[in-house]
Design a protein around this motif. Structure first.
Motif, PDB file in Angstrom:
ATOM      1  N   GLY A 167       0.901  -1.075  -0.064  1.00 34.62           N
ATOM      2  CA  GLY A 167      -0.115  -0.077  -0.056  1.00 34.62           C
ATOM      3  C   GLY A 167       0.824   1.247   0.050  1.00 34.62           C
ATOM      4  N   LYS A 168       0.228   2.449   0.433  1.00 34.64           N
ATOM      5  CA  LYS A 168       1.101   3.685   0.404  1.00 34.64           C
ATOM      6  C   LYS A 168       1.640   3.812   1.712  1.00 34.64           C
ATOM      7  CE  LYS A 168      -0.643   6.435  -3.475  1.00 34.64           C
ATOM      8  NZ  LYS A 168      -1.417   7.607  -3.910  1.00 34.64           N
ATOM      9  N   PHE A 169       2.720   3.907   1.909  1.00 26.61           N
ATOM     10  CA  PHE A 169       3.601   4.427   3.156  1.00 26.61           C
ATOM     11  C   PHE A 169       4.378   5.618   2.875  1.00 26.61           C
ATOM     12  CE2 PHE A 169       3.007  -0.059   2.935  1.00 26.61           C
ATOM     13  CZ  PHE A 169       2.352  -0.477   4.346  1.00 26.61           C
ATOM     14  N   ASP A 170       4.103   6.531   3.904  1.00 26.17           N
ATOM     15  CA  ASP A 170       4.746   8.135   3.614  1.00 26.17           C
ATOM     16  C   ASP A 170       4.521   8.450   2.172  1.00 26.17           C
ATOM     17  OD1 ASP A 170       5.863   7.711   5.999  1.00 26.17           O
ATOM     18  OD2 ASP A 170       7.582   6.793   5.281  1.00 26.17           O
ATOM     19  N   GLY A 171       3.259   8.247   1.734  1.00 24.69           N
ATOM     20  CA  GLY A 171       2.796   8.945   0.397  1.00 24.69           C
ATOM     21  C   GLY A 171       3.360   8.262  -0.800  1.00 24.69           C
ATOM     22  N   LYS A 172       4.041   6.815  -0.700  1.00 24.55           N
ATOM     23  CA  LYS A 172       4.419   5.999  -1.747  1.00 24.55           C
ATOM     24  C   LYS A 172       4.221   4.635  -1.607  1.00 24.55           C
ATOM     25  CE  LYS A 172       8.472   9.031  -2.485  1.00 24.55           C
ATOM     26  NZ  LYS A 172      10.326   9.154  -2.489  1.00 24.55           N
ATOM     27  N   TYR A 173       3.814   4.065  -2.773  1.00 21.75           N
ATOM     28  CA  TYR A 173       3.738   2.762  -2.702  1.00 21.75           C
ATOM     29  C   TYR A 173       4.796   1.967  -2.231  1.00 21.75           C
ATOM     30  CZ  TYR A 173      -0.761   2.983  -5.141  1.00 21.75           C
ATOM     31  OH  TYR A 173      -2.219   3.292  -5.336  1.00 21.75           O
ATOM     32  N   ASP A 174       4.706   0.865  -1.393  1.00 24.63           N
ATOM     33  CA  ASP A 174       5.708   0.177  -0.976  1.00 24.63           C
ATOM     34  C   ASP A 174       5.228  -1.154  -0.222  1.00 24.63           C
ATOM     35  OD1 ASP A 174       8.352  -0.542  -0.109  1.00 24.63           O
ATOM     36  OD2 ASP A 174       8.681   1.428   0.633  1.00 24.63           O
ATOM     37  N   MET A 180       9.560  -2.995   8.727  1.00 26.31           N
ATOM     38  CA  MET A 180      10.371  -2.440   7.907  1.00 26.31           C
ATOM     39  C   MET A 180       9.837  -2.126   6.533  1.00 26.31           C
ATOM     40  SD  MET A 180      13.108  -5.231   7.563  1.00 26.31           S
ATOM     41  CE  MET A 180      13.875  -5.089   9.223  1.00 26.31           C
ATOM     42  N   LEU A 181      10.223  -1.143   5.725  1.00 26.91           N
ATOM     43  CA  LEU A 181       9.732  -1.216   4.335  1.00 26.91           C
ATOM     44  C   LEU A 181      10.593  -1.704   3.453  1.00 26.91           C
ATOM     45  CD1 LEU A 181       8.322   2.457   4.384  1.00 26.91           C
ATOM     46  CD2 LEU A 181       7.031   0.290   4.716  1.00 26.91           C
ATOM     47  N   VAL A 182      10.114  -2.393   2.359  1.00 25.54           N
ATOM     48  CA  VAL A 182      11.365  -2.856   1.608  1.00 25.54           C
ATOM     49  C   VAL A 182      12.239  -2.232   0.834  1.00 25.54           C
ATOM     50  CG1 VAL A 182      11.473  -4.459  -0.632  1.00 25.54           C
ATOM     51  CG2 VAL A 182       9.889  -5.280   1.228  1.00 25.54           C
ATOM     52  N   SER A 183      11.902  -1.109   0.353  1.00 24.23           N
ATOM     53  CA  SER A 183      12.463   0.011  -0.312  1.00 24.23           C
ATOM     54  C   SER A 183      13.462   0.514   0.536  1.00 24.23           C
ATOM     55  CB  SER A 183      11.602   1.187  -0.602  1.00 24.23           C
ATOM     56  OG  SER A 183      11.248   2.008   0.517  1.00 24.23           O
ATOM     57  N   LYS A 184      13.494   0.322   1.835  1.00 25.17           N
ATOM     58  CA  LYS A 184      14.621   0.745   2.882  1.00 25.17           C
ATOM     59  C   LYS A 184      15.490  -0.310   3.125  1.00 25.17           C
ATOM     60  CE  LYS A 184      12.409   4.553   3.832  1.00 25.17           C
ATOM     61  NZ  LYS A 184      12.771   5.903   3.255  1.00 25.17           N
ATOM     62  N   VAL A 185      15.209  -1.511   2.923  1.00 22.37           N
ATOM     63  CA  VAL A 185      16.283  -2.462   3.414  1.00 22.37           C
ATOM     64  C   VAL A 185      16.442  -3.533   2.301  1.00 22.37           C
ATOM     65  CG1 VAL A 185      15.482  -2.630   5.596  1.00 22.37           C
ATOM     66  CG2 VAL A 185      14.220  -3.831   4.031  1.00 22.37           C
ATOM     67  N   GLN A 186      15.932  -3.153   0.955  1.00 23.42           N
ATOM     68  CA  GLN A 186      16.284  -3.946  -0.308  1.00 23.42           C
ATOM     69  C   GLN A 186      17.666  -4.154  -0.776  1.00 23.42           C
ATOM     70  OE1 GLN A 186      14.223  -2.374  -3.852  1.00 23.42           O
ATOM     71  NE2 GLN A 186      15.265  -0.466  -3.110  1.00 23.42           N
ATOM     72  N   ASN A 187      18.544  -3.447  -0.109  1.00 24.43           N
ATOM     73  CA  ASN A 187      20.060  -3.684  -0.458  1.00 24.43           C
ATOM     74  C   ASN A 187      20.913  -3.829   0.708  1.00 24.43           C
ATOM     75  OD1 ASN A 187      19.889  -2.988  -3.347  1.00 24.43           O
ATOM     76  ND2 ASN A 187      19.623  -0.740  -2.848  1.00 24.43           N
ATOM     77  N   THR A 188      20.284  -4.176   1.908  1.00 22.77           N
ATOM     78  CA  THR A 188      20.793  -4.498   3.043  1.00 22.77           C
ATOM     79  C   THR A 188      20.344  -5.848   3.622  1.00 22.77           C
ATOM     80  OG1 THR A 188      19.214  -2.974   4.236  1.00 22.77           O
ATOM     81  CG2 THR A 188      21.386  -1.985   3.917  1.00 22.77           C
ATOM     82  N   GLU A 189      19.277  -5.869   4.537  1.00 26.42           N
ATOM     83  CA  GLU A 189      18.833  -6.933   5.261  1.00 26.42           C
ATOM     84  C   GLU A 189      18.442  -8.054   4.210  1.00 26.42           C
ATOM     85  OE1 GLU A 189      18.257  -3.925   8.647  1.00 26.42           O
ATOM     86  OE2 GLU A 189      18.434  -3.847   6.467  1.00 26.42           O
ATOM     87  N   LEU A 190      17.889  -7.503   3.116  1.00 29.36           N
ATOM     88  CA  LEU A 190      17.144  -8.547   2.192  1.00 29.36           C
ATOM     89  C   LEU A 190      18.329  -9.104   1.276  1.00 29.36           C
ATOM     90  CD1 LEU A 190      13.629  -6.926   0.878  1.00 29.36           C
ATOM     91  CD2 LEU A 190      14.101  -8.743   2.914  1.00 29.36           C
ATOM     92  N   LYS A 191      19.444  -8.524   1.238  1.00 24.86           N
ATOM     93  CA  LYS A 191      20.653  -9.158   0.606  1.00 24.86           C
ATOM     94  C   LYS A 191      21.743  -9.681   1.450  1.00 24.86           C
ATOM     95  CE  LYS A 191      19.716  -6.870  -3.807  1.00 24.86           C
ATOM     96  NZ  LYS A 191      20.721  -6.039  -5.026  1.00 24.86           N
ATOM     97  N   SER A 192      21.313  -9.834   2.651  1.00 21.87           N
ATOM     98  CA  SER A 192      22.296 -10.377   3.687  1.00 21.87           C
ATOM     99  C   SER A 192      22.727 -12.058   3.103  1.00 21.87           C
ATOM    100  CB  SER A 192      21.966 -10.417   5.243  1.00 21.87           C
ATOM    101  OG  SER A 192      20.445 -11.247   5.179  1.00 21.87           O
ATOM    102  N   PRO A 193      23.758 -12.657   3.533  1.00 22.59           N
ATOM    103  CA  PRO A 193      24.033 -13.920   3.186  1.00 22.59           C
ATOM    104  C   PRO A 193      22.945 -15.071   3.685  1.00 22.59           C
ATOM    105  CG  PRO A 193      26.097 -12.738   3.954  1.00 22.59           C
ATOM    106  CD  PRO A 193      25.015 -11.739   3.956  1.00 22.59           C
TER     107      PRO A 193
END
Length: 339
Positions: free
Chosen positions: A206-213, A223-236
């Motif tokens: 849905g919309k979070f902080d005015g943006k779809y996420d 957490m929002l995926v856009s905030k962690v897609q290059n950190t937690e979501l790419k951890s080993p």
């Protein structure tokens, strides 16, 4: 011009001269297609670079094949559960050979074909982009987005089913970490029908902080995926378990993605959907493209160049000269080929 030493034979070292511009710190920091192409051209005759590239290419292709087998099993499993239609046939894909083309050129081709088919108007649209690892999907998607937003004033969202698989995997791994009697990732205990339903229920779009996420909310995570897609979501711990989790969640993720994409399309948004064909086939759209490389050796060369630039940057300080960059790249090549 600068020179790079290499071993032309095991016992002979000589200096090779390359007629090309120097690799600056600024170019190295971009870590983009231009940087990769420069390094590939620079080391095109280097036995060490070519050996590293072959190794990287073989590993990438092998991972893609293993992932494809598991993904296909997942699709068949989802069909057997009745989650997705076993008779579904996706719209045809347009194949684009990206050999010798920049991401911007490929993006122009894609947008040109969409416009010639009557798409790209004021209404929202879904653009699907597939291809094996190393064909430049990510950079091409970025270029398509930039052109739609900057040149045409469109609202654009980049969607990846991979981020949803990663989100479910993060939840499954986190669940295992919270069990006193489990050491590491236990797929038999973590991936039960009840647990999977629970994990999927912890995701919302849905919309979070005015943006779809996509929001991950459960097991102590919020957490929002856009905030962690290059950190937690790419951890080993996430990356190594994605194929296993994806095998049993294909149907659920496909439905989640289809709903999300449909929601945005109705809101007049252009949705750029990147992923493997098996995971994006079930989203309805006439705009489907597959990126291919007629010279598949470039898959390994690009990956090798990416590793080299990243490694070299870790050793360079502020104000590094072109000579410093050249030396750092050479040291990085020696290091990576000796691992």
């Amino acid at each position: 011009m600068f020179l790079v030493p290499r071993l032309s034979r095991p016992s002979t070292r000589k200096l090779l001269y390359y007629s090309m511009s120097t690799v600056s710190r600024a170019l190295l920091e971009q870590q983009n297609a231009e940087t990769s192409n420069t390094l590939i051209e620079f080391w095109k005759d280097s036995e060490k670079f070519l050996a590293l590239a072959k190794s990287e290419g073989d590993l990438t292709i092998q991972r893609d094949k293993e992932d494809a087998v598991k993904l296909e099993k997942g699709i068949e499993f989802a069909k057997s559960k009745g989650v997705i239609d076993p008779n579904y046939v996706p719209e045809p894909y347009v194949e684009l050979d990206v050999l010798g083309k920049t991401p911007a050129t490929v993006a122009d081709e894609i947008l040109g074909k969409i416009k010639s088919s009557g798409g790209g108007g004021d209404e929202g649209s879904v653009i699907v982009l597939c291809g094996l690892s190393g064909t430049g999907k990510g950079t091409t998607v970025a270029q398509v987005r930039q052109k739609l937003e900057a040149d045409e004033g469109k609202k654009v969202v980049t969607w990846s089913n991979g981020n949803i698989f990663r989100s479910v995997t993060l939840l499954a791994v986190t669940w295992c970490e919270q069990q006193a009697d489990i050491d590491g990732f236990d797929q038999e205990k973590a991936l039960t029908k009840e647990n999977l339903q629970s994990f999927i229920g912890m995701l919302s779009f849905g919309k979070f902080d005015g943006k779809y996420d996509t929001r991950i909310n459960g097991l102590g995570l919020d957490m929002l995926v856009s905030k962690v897609q290059n950190t937690e979501l790419k951890s080993p711990k996430v990356s190594k378990n994605i194929p296993t989790v994806a095998e049993v969640t294909q149907g659920e993720v496909i439905l989640f993605a289809a709903d999300a994409v449909n929601t945005m399309g109705k809101d007049g948004i252009f949705v750029l959907l990147e992923g493997r064909e098996q995971t994006v086939n079930y989203v309805r759209t006439p705009h489907r493209f597959t990126l291919v490389l007629s010279d598949d050796s470039l898959i390994g060369k690009r990956r090798a160049a990416q590793r080299l630039m990243a490694e070299a940057l870790t050793t360079l300080g502020d104000g590094s000269s072109d000579a410093d960059v050249a030396a750092a790249l050479e040291v990085s090549l020696e290091k990576l080929t000796s691992e």
